[in-house]
Write a protein that holds these residues in place. Sequence first.
Motif, PDB file in Angstrom:
ATOM      1  N   GLY A  42       0.823  -1.196   0.000  1.00  0.00           N
ATOM      2  CA  GLY A  42       0.000   0.000   0.000  1.00  0.00           C
ATOM      3  C   GLY A  42       0.860   1.249   0.000  1.00  0.00           C
ATOM      4  N   LEU A 241      -6.774   4.472  -0.487  1.00  0.00           N
ATOM      5  CA  LEU A 241      -7.613   3.462   0.160  1.00  0.00           C
ATOM      6  C   LEU A 241      -8.459   2.704  -0.859  1.00  0.00           C
ATOM      7  CD1 LEU A 241      -8.662   5.616   3.227  1.00  0.00           C
ATOM      8  CD2 LEU A 241      -7.101   3.663   3.241  1.00  0.00           C
ATOM      9  N   VAL A 244      -6.411  -0.051  -2.348  1.00  0.00           N
ATOM     10  CA  VAL A 244      -6.228  -1.161  -1.405  1.00  0.00           C
ATOM     11  C   VAL A 244      -7.540  -1.924  -1.216  1.00  0.00           C
ATOM     12  CG1 VAL A 244      -5.540  -1.777   0.943  1.00  0.00           C
ATOM     13  CG2 VAL A 244      -4.366   0.080  -0.260  1.00  0.00           C
ATOM     14  N   MET A 373      -1.235   2.420   7.325  1.00  0.00           N
ATOM     15  CA  MET A 373      -1.497   1.011   7.031  1.00  0.00           C
ATOM     16  C   MET A 373      -0.237   0.159   7.099  1.00  0.00           C
ATOM     17  SD  MET A 373      -4.393   1.015   4.007  1.00  0.00           S
ATOM     18  CE  MET A 373      -3.439   2.074   2.899  1.00  0.00           C
ATOM     19  N   ASP A 374       0.863   0.624   6.485  1.00  0.00           N
ATOM     20  CA  ASP A 374       2.064  -0.211   6.381  1.00  0.00           C
ATOM     21  C   ASP A 374       2.946  -0.165   7.623  1.00  0.00           C
ATOM     22  OD1 ASP A 374       1.181  -0.854   3.899  1.00  0.00           O
ATOM     23  OD2 ASP A 374       2.949  -0.172   2.807  1.00  0.00           O
ATOM     24  N   SER A 379      -5.968  -1.092   9.970  1.00  0.00           N
ATOM     25  CA  SER A 379      -6.675  -1.716   8.863  1.00  0.00           C
ATOM     26  C   SER A 379      -7.186  -0.650   7.901  1.00  0.00           C
ATOM     27  CB  SER A 379      -7.858  -2.539   9.381  1.00  0.00           C
ATOM     28  OG  SER A 379      -8.903  -1.688   9.826  1.00  0.00           O
ATOM     29  N   VAL A 380      -7.449  -1.078   6.661  1.00  0.00           N
ATOM     30  CA  VAL A 380      -7.915  -0.143   5.645  1.00  0.00           C
ATOM     31  C   VAL A 380      -9.264   0.459   6.040  1.00  0.00           C
ATOM     32  CG1 VAL A 380      -9.013  -1.989   4.286  1.00  0.00           C
ATOM     33  CG2 VAL A 380      -8.345   0.154   3.174  1.00  0.00           C
ATOM     34  N   VAL A 383      -8.712   3.257   8.805  1.00  0.00           N
ATOM     35  CA  VAL A 383      -8.134   4.463   8.208  1.00  0.00           C
ATOM     36  C   VAL A 383      -9.191   5.214   7.392  1.00  0.00           C
ATOM     37  CG1 VAL A 383      -6.384   5.352   6.627  1.00  0.00           C
ATOM     38  CG2 VAL A 383      -5.828   3.467   8.162  1.00  0.00           C
TER      39      VAL A 383
END
Length: 434
Positions: A42, A241, A244, A373-374, A379-380, A383
């Motif tokens: 991501g 987002l 992802v 995220m990374d 979690s997506v 966020v």
Amino acid sequence: MELLRGNRNFRLLWLGQVVSQMGDWFDTIAVYTIALRLTGSGRAVALIMVARFLPSVIMGPLSGVVADRFSRRSIMIAADVMRAIVVLGFLLVRRPDQMWLVYVLTVLQLAFSAFFEPAKTAAIPSIVSDRELLPANAIASVTWSVMLTLGAAIGGFVTDWFGTNAAFVLDSLTFVASAILIAGVRLPKRPPREKVRLTVGKALGVTDTLEGARYVKHQPRALAYLLVKPAWGMGGGILTLLAVFGEKVFPVGGKTATGIGVLFTARGIGTAIGPIVARRWAGETRKQMQVAIGIAFLIGGVFYIAFGVSQSFALALLFLAIAHTGGSILWVFSTVLLQREVEDRFRGRVFAAELALLTLTMAGSNYVVGELMDRFGFSVRVVTVGVGVFFVLPGLIWFATKKWWDRKEKIAVPAATTQSGIEEVTPNSVMTNK
């Protein structure tokens, strides 16, 4: 339709937008697909977003000065030709260790876009009447949305079935077609600029940039309009987002590119509906458009939150579309208000500043989203909800400060030019904003 039929210059400019933006979305889906295929990260997608946004920040001051000094039609044609060449460079990307080339080519492509967009936006009031400004910008917005809808959907399928190379070649051809169409546009001749002594600051565009900043400083209302899109950009991490979500949450048929394409299609449908509904519901007066902008921020924030928590793919698409109706409303209305508020000789610099600030906030938002995220492991969905909450804040600030910046006032007009080339404002050199 009346505007498109009766105004040849706007029609050609619009057709150039149609073909160019269709190719842009082929290119976008293909670039995201390459990044996820080669890295699975991501953060890589977020860095592409940053690479797409930063050129406008860096080139913004210069591109605005160029748009006010030289032929806006020639600027658009040159930018299209250069972008047609640059996007073919993506054909060279084959391995993970070549991801640097993706970032470099993206920066170059968007650097030329940084010259195209202010020139185009500043040119529109020169080829349409004041009464046609809102329809013209609504057409431009709806076209962008339709091209997003079609380009993202078709681009996803083309990328999956024919590969990313086909998408890049098609994008290059659309830039060529756009340049040919824009070559037929005839813009009115602008009054000659007053001759002043050439200085280093003047040659580099610094003096003209400062002159534009002084102009906006004395117009709180124009400054407020100028900040609408940058405020929207603070929630722009939603674009990372979506990529992802298309890979990890809602892949279609197990295919990443198709999942991303469908999500961007829903976004496009929402942005197409927004300006049409807003014209019927809000109206076209200045005050009506101002209120609609504040409400549009709230709509975007609430429905991004709903999108983030939705477990149903169908509902997620619906919420995403509604959220982006808000984004398109504030985009179109702020553009029209700013075009009406700013004099022609300053429009290039003002719209370049707007684009630079927008891309700066978009780049920051997308980078933060990638890091959350990374690096921090959010979690997506979490966020996305956070982005939605953050998106509501500009709407609240808009309503809270409206009485301050919307008061009737005298607008300072540059009168006397100093030896440095910067025009001074005197108490007698004012005009009333009608």
